[in-house]
Design a protein around this motif. Structure first.
Motif, PDB file in Angstrom:
ATOM      1  N   HIS A 139     -13.514   6.119  -3.505  1.00 47.97           N
ATOM      2  CA  HIS A 139     -13.913   7.508  -3.760  1.00 47.97           C
ATOM      3  C   HIS A 139     -14.835   7.980  -2.641  1.00 47.97           C
ATOM      4  O   HIS A 139     -16.046   8.092  -2.830  1.00 47.97           O
ATOM      5  N   PRO A 140     -14.273   8.299  -1.459  1.00 48.16           N
ATOM      6  CA  PRO A 140     -15.130   8.765  -0.359  1.00 48.16           C
ATOM      7  C   PRO A 140     -15.785  10.102  -0.707  1.00 48.16           C
ATOM      8  O   PRO A 140     -15.222  10.902  -1.461  1.00 48.16           O
ATOM      9  N   ASN A 141     -16.982  10.326  -0.153  1.00 44.18           N
ATOM     10  CA  ASN A 141     -17.732  11.560  -0.447  1.00 44.18           C
ATOM     11  C   ASN A 141     -17.022  12.800   0.052  1.00 44.18           C
ATOM     12  O   ASN A 141     -17.073  13.848  -0.568  1.00 44.18           O
ATOM     13  N   GLU A 142     -16.392  12.711   1.199  1.00 44.88           N
ATOM     14  CA  GLU A 142     -15.680  13.857   1.736  1.00 44.88           C
ATOM     15  C   GLU A 142     -14.277  13.429   2.133  1.00 44.88           C
ATOM     16  O   GLU A 142     -13.986  12.261   2.227  1.00 44.88           O
ATOM     17  N   GLY A 143     -13.441  14.407   2.334  1.00 48.00           N
ATOM     18  CA  GLY A 143     -12.079  14.103   2.739  1.00 48.00           C
ATOM     19  C   GLY A 143     -11.073  14.566   1.710  1.00 48.00           C
ATOM     20  O   GLY A 143     -11.421  15.125   0.674  1.00 48.00           O
ATOM     21  N   PRO A 144      -9.827  14.320   1.982  1.00 50.75           N
ATOM     22  CA  PRO A 144      -8.740  14.816   1.125  1.00 50.75           C
ATOM     23  C   PRO A 144      -8.589  14.009  -0.159  1.00 50.75           C
ATOM     24  O   PRO A 144      -9.066  12.891  -0.267  1.00 50.75           O
ATOM     25  N   ASP A 177       0.966  -6.236  -9.661  1.00 53.31           N
ATOM     26  CA  ASP A 177       0.851  -4.777  -9.689  1.00 53.31           C
ATOM     27  C   ASP A 177      -0.208  -4.357  -8.681  1.00 53.31           C
ATOM     28  O   ASP A 177      -1.293  -4.942  -8.616  1.00 53.31           O
ATOM     29  N   VAL A 178       0.115  -3.335  -7.901  1.00 57.81           N
ATOM     30  CA  VAL A 178      -0.770  -2.872  -6.839  1.00 57.81           C
ATOM     31  C   VAL A 178      -0.852  -1.351  -6.903  1.00 57.81           C
ATOM     32  O   VAL A 178       0.138  -0.674  -7.170  1.00 57.81           O
ATOM     33  N   THR A 179      -2.058  -0.832  -6.661  1.00 58.59           N
ATOM     34  CA  THR A 179      -2.246   0.599  -6.503  1.00 58.59           C
ATOM     35  C   THR A 179      -2.654   0.858  -5.060  1.00 58.59           C
ATOM     36  O   THR A 179      -3.580   0.221  -4.555  1.00 58.59           O
ATOM     37  N   LEU A 180      -1.928   1.752  -4.405  1.00 53.42           N
ATOM     38  CA  LEU A 180      -2.234   2.142  -3.026  1.00 53.42           C
ATOM     39  C   LEU A 180      -2.764   3.564  -3.037  1.00 53.42           C
ATOM     40  O   LEU A 180      -2.128   4.464  -3.605  1.00 53.42           O
ATOM     41  N   TYR A 181      -3.923   3.755  -2.428  1.00 51.32           N
ATOM     42  CA  TYR A 181      -4.504   5.090  -2.279  1.00 51.32           C
ATOM     43  C   TYR A 181      -4.364   5.471  -0.816  1.00 51.32           C
ATOM     44  O   TYR A 181      -4.887   4.787   0.063  1.00 51.32           O
TER      45      TYR A 181
END
Length: 151
Positions: free
Chosen positions: A88-93, A106-110
């Protein structure tokens, strides 16, 4: 007696070297893909969402193709305690989220898309500590995903 062990060691290492260098390329590819930082994903095992909404099948298929074709740039080291900063970066998309399988896991890719790169955070969801790995990709279509999402 030492000479015998030296000769046996040389023969065993020579045979091992011969075996490793003459493996079929499919076997070598499978071995390396198992430990690859940027593993390929398949559309059959992947669900893609953006801002909580699932993407249609055609758009998801395009994104998977672009993701698989992306160029791996570098891997980030995640220090203990920095996991939230990567997820959860502070800024960005807003991230593009891919739920998929890597082998049996099972894998989650962000995927966080920027103008000049894409940051990927891979989280193994089956492990108690939810192990993270982060790396950077280069993919022009994924870098401009926000435009693609609203097209």
């Amino acid at each position: 007696m030492r000479l015998v062990w030296v000769v046996i060691s040389l023969v065993v290492f020579s045979l091992l070297k011969l075996l490793v260098t003459s493996l079929p390329s499919g076997v070598v590819e499978r071995l390396f893909s198992r430990y690859a930082a940027h593993a390929k994903v398949t559309s059959e095992q992947t669900n893609i969402t953006f801002q909580g909404r699932s993407l249609d099948e055609q758009r998801a298929s395009e994104i998977i193709q672009h993701f698989n074709d992306a160029i791996f740039i570098e891997r980030y080291y995640i220090y203990p305690g920095d996991e939230e900063r990567f997820l959860h970066p502070n800024e960005g998309p807003a991230p593009l989220t891919m739920q998929t399988k890597h082998g049996k896991h099972d894998v989650t890719l962000y995927l966080f898309h920027y103008d000049d790169h894409v940051d990927v955070v891979r989280q193994f969801t089956h492990k108690p500590k939810k192990k993270l790995m982060a790396y950077r990709l280069r993919s022009e279509p994924l870098q401009t995903f926000h435009n693609m999402a609203h097209a």
